[in-house]
Scaffold this motif. Sequence first.
Motif, PDB file in Angstrom:
ATOM      1  N   ILE A 298      42.500  45.391  41.636  1.00  0.00           N
ATOM      2  CA  ILE A 298      43.734  46.172  41.719  1.00  0.00           C
ATOM      3  C   ILE A 298      44.560  46.080  40.436  1.00  0.00           C
ATOM      4  O   ILE A 298      45.191  47.056  40.019  1.00  0.00           O
ATOM      5  N   SER A 299      44.525  44.936  39.768  1.00  0.00           N
ATOM      6  CA  SER A 299      45.324  44.781  38.541  1.00  0.00           C
ATOM      7  C   SER A 299      44.781  45.632  37.401  1.00  0.00           C
ATOM      8  O   SER A 299      45.534  46.039  36.507  1.00  0.00           O
ATOM      9  N   LYS A 300      43.472  45.910  37.411  1.00  0.00           N
ATOM     10  CA  LYS A 300      42.904  46.778  36.384  1.00  0.00           C
ATOM     11  C   LYS A 300      43.385  48.210  36.552  1.00  0.00           C
ATOM     12  O   LYS A 300      43.553  48.944  35.571  1.00  0.00           O
ATOM     13  N   LEU A 301      43.600  48.618  37.793  1.00  0.00           N
ATOM     14  CA  LEU A 301      44.013  49.981  38.076  1.00  0.00           C
ATOM     15  C   LEU A 301      45.529  50.149  38.030  1.00  0.00           C
ATOM     16  O   LEU A 301      46.020  51.235  37.742  1.00  0.00           O
ATOM     17  N   LEU A 302      46.244  49.063  38.330  1.00  0.00           N
ATOM     18  CA  LEU A 302      47.710  49.087  38.339  1.00  0.00           C
ATOM     19  C   LEU A 302      48.206  47.871  37.550  1.00  0.00           C
ATOM     20  O   LEU A 302      48.609  46.858  38.122  1.00  0.00           O
ATOM     21  N   PRO A 303      48.186  47.951  36.220  1.00  0.00           N
ATOM     22  CA  PRO A 303      48.469  46.765  35.390  1.00  0.00           C
ATOM     23  C   PRO A 303      49.812  46.108  35.665  1.00  0.00           C
ATOM     24  O   PRO A 303      49.947  44.879  35.523  1.00  0.00           O
ATOM     25  N   GLU A 304      50.816  46.893  36.072  1.00  0.00           N
ATOM     26  CA  GLU A 304      52.145  46.297  36.269  1.00  0.00           C
ATOM     27  C   GLU A 304      52.190  45.302  37.425  1.00  0.00           C
ATOM     28  O   GLU A 304      53.114  44.501  37.530  1.00  0.00           O
ATOM     29  N   ILE A 305      51.179  45.355  38.309  1.00  0.00           N
ATOM     30  CA  ILE A 305      51.178  44.394  39.419  1.00  0.00           C
ATOM     31  C   ILE A 305      50.476  43.089  39.026  1.00  0.00           C
ATOM     32  O   ILE A 305      50.641  42.063  39.688  1.00  0.00           O
ATOM     33  N   GLY A 306      49.725  43.126  37.926  1.00  0.00           N
ATOM     34  CA  GLY A 306      48.935  41.968  37.514  1.00  0.00           C
ATOM     35  C   GLY A 306      49.706  40.665  37.376  1.00  0.00           C
ATOM     36  O   GLY A 306      49.242  39.619  37.835  1.00  0.00           O
ATOM     37  N   PRO A 307      50.918  40.676  36.750  1.00  0.00           N
ATOM     38  CA  PRO A 307      51.646  39.407  36.582  1.00  0.00           C
ATOM     39  C   PRO A 307      52.053  38.742  37.893  1.00  0.00           C
ATOM     40  O   PRO A 307      52.469  37.575  37.879  1.00  0.00           O
ATOM     41  N   HIS A 308      51.942  39.448  38.995  1.00  0.00           N
ATOM     42  CA  HIS A 308      52.380  38.904  40.281  1.00  0.00           C
ATOM     43  C   HIS A 308      51.206  38.484  41.176  1.00  0.00           C
ATOM     44  O   HIS A 308      51.415  38.071  42.311  1.00  0.00           O
ATOM     45  N   LEU A 309      49.988  38.595  40.640  1.00  0.00           N
ATOM     46  CA  LEU A 309      48.794  38.273  41.425  1.00  0.00           C
ATOM     47  C   LEU A 309      47.951  37.212  40.728  1.00  0.00           C
ATOM     48  O   LEU A 309      47.987  37.068  39.500  1.00  0.00           O
ATOM     49  N   ARG A 310      47.194  36.502  41.532  1.00  0.00           N
ATOM     50  CA  ARG A 310      46.246  35.520  41.001  1.00  0.00           C
ATOM     51  C   ARG A 310      44.932  35.664  41.761  1.00  0.00           C
ATOM     52  O   ARG A 310      44.918  35.637  43.001  1.00  0.00           O
ATOM     53  N   VAL A 311      43.836  35.812  41.037  1.00  0.00           N
ATOM     54  CA  VAL A 311      42.500  35.891  41.630  1.00  0.00           C
ATOM     55  C   VAL A 311      41.808  34.558  41.420  1.00  0.00           C
ATOM     56  O   VAL A 311      41.790  34.024  40.306  1.00  0.00           O
ATOM     57  N   THR A 312      41.235  34.006  42.489  1.00  0.00           N
ATOM     58  CA  THR A 312      40.573  32.705  42.394  1.00  0.00           C
ATOM     59  C   THR A 312      39.154  32.773  42.950  1.00  0.00           C
ATOM     60  O   THR A 312      38.846  33.577  43.822  1.00  0.00           O
ATOM     61  N   ARG A 313      38.311  31.913  42.413  1.00  0.00           N
ATOM     62  CA  ARG A 313      36.912  31.797  42.837  1.00  0.00           C
ATOM     63  C   ARG A 313      36.827  30.765  43.956  1.00  0.00           C
ATOM     64  O   ARG A 313      37.283  29.626  43.800  1.00  0.00           O
ATOM     65  N   GLN A 314      36.239  31.169  45.080  1.00  0.00           N
ATOM     66  CA  GLN A 314      36.118  30.286  46.249  1.00  0.00           C
ATOM     67  C   GLN A 314      34.635  30.057  46.562  1.00  0.00           C
ATOM     68  O   GLN A 314      33.889  31.012  46.775  1.00  0.00           O
ATOM     69  N   ALA A 315      34.235  28.814  46.581  1.00  0.00           N
ATOM     70  CA  ALA A 315      32.836  28.455  46.833  1.00  0.00           C
ATOM     71  C   ALA A 315      32.585  28.360  48.337  1.00  0.00           C
ATOM     72  O   ALA A 315      33.355  27.723  49.073  1.00  0.00           O
ATOM     73  N   VAL A 316      31.532  29.000  48.791  1.00  0.00           N
ATOM     74  CA  VAL A 316      31.160  29.014  50.212  1.00  0.00           C
ATOM     75  C   VAL A 316      29.734  28.498  50.347  1.00  0.00           C
ATOM     76  O   VAL A 316      28.861  28.835  49.538  1.00  0.00           O
ATOM     77  N   GLY A 317      29.499  27.673  51.366  1.00  0.00           N
ATOM     78  CA  GLY A 317      28.151  27.145  51.587  1.00  0.00           C
ATOM     79  C   GLY A 317      27.737  27.206  53.044  1.00  0.00           C
ATOM     80  O   GLY A 317      28.583  27.280  53.946  1.00  0.00           O
TER      81      GLY A 317
END
Length: 483
Positions: A298-317
């Motif tokens: 979403i931040s790539k498409l709407l850059p102004e929202i990027g500073p308010h979001l954080r994407v994290t990697r979650q490991a699943v097993g």
Amino acid sequence: MGCQLQFLRGLHAFWRKSANRCRLRRRLNAFLQAAFPAAWDKACVRIARGGGRTCIAVVGRCSAFEILWERFQPARQLCLRLQLDPAARRRPCSVRSDVMRSCEIAIVGLGLMGSAALRSLATCGADVLGFDPMHLGEPRGSSHGSCRVYRRFNYESDAYTDLSERAFEGWRELEAVTERVILKPSAVLEAGPKDSKLVAASRAAAARKGPIEGPSSGAEANAAYPAFNLPGDWSVAVQQSGGILLAEEAMRAFRLGLEERIVPASARFTSTPTGILVSTSHGDVMAKQLILAAGPWISKLLPEIGPHLRVTRQAVGWFKPSRPSAVRYGEFPIFILDNGKRGLVYGFPDFEGRGVKAAQHDLGPDAGPDDWSPLPTPEELSVVRTTLEQFVPGAAGPITDRDVCLYTNTLQADVVVDDGNEFIIDRLPGDPRIIVASPCSGHGAKFATAIGSMLADLALDPAASASPAFSIQRFSAFARSAS
């Protein structure tokens, strides 16, 4: 038509007295099963407001009645149309590379939220197109994979519990219409030390809805579910009305019958004075409105929202259980363990025959939207493995499979202060033709049916407003643009 007209008059009178969608839906289901038994086979009622009308679609396997109450007409007339195919209320949408076409609403991103909005809008007869380059079953996207946890009562806040109640109705309706199993009933056990805020909040949310049943201490949980080895004085809350949400099945159900409304391509958009121009390799589409439900992209498409979001990697097993009979579906609950400094670990019973799926809910390292590889290492899953060995020994064993999930979370808001990790479901203040849907904070999937309806309401009804809990104007950058 005499019986049908009588039904319409009764519906009109009842609707004027009722503002409760769930109660209306139940009453309509009961009435229609009695009034139209021959045409009523696993049917349900779907209700949405918008565009100056209330659309009540009564969808059965063999027939469908669509009733439109035109609220803007002084006479408030009711009309009835009998049709055989509930998905064919409009000519199917398509995009040709040599023709610029238009639609009322474009949806960019067809994960669970975008697909739910697509179905809600199509059910109301909207001219809607969805855009997504990924096919069902691809191992990417916030909605990929086989399952998600459905919690009826939510420790985060009452806003989520209310949303979960609405979603539950929606999942049952979707199952009835599509004849698919989407939500498998399962108890949800939450446990932690005696001072666990998570368990206390879940118990309080459940208690507001009725009596709480099941184990309330670690000792009682160990006796009820022998796979556990929880400390005896731990606090425990069990939700008997939880479930396993089959995510990929839900995606298929949302899209059923709507395949020709889906453009399998990446899309970008540009705001113009005459509409929202959606550009793809398949051609361009001019939409009156756009719903942006692009998950970690979403931040790539709407850059102004990027500073308010954080994407994290979650490991699943997935772990091969040491006691398979103790963790099989029907004998063992979904579990969420508040493990103090080790964080929050959740897991599922072995309902697929591939082992116990388990992961850490605490936020992992920052990631980009395309960071789906490599697969998690044993070190990334060490906290999960240690937690299972200590507290769920019946589920502990070798890792049999691994996956990566991406969480997209909000940072802390600064106008209406919160702790972060909340949803954004709102019109963009700078251009209200654009609706932002970013409920991806690691627990959004279970709400998809309700959120799809919310997005449809925002798109169809200019008077509809976002819930304050999910407003984008919690952030000062967007509050300023609104003023």
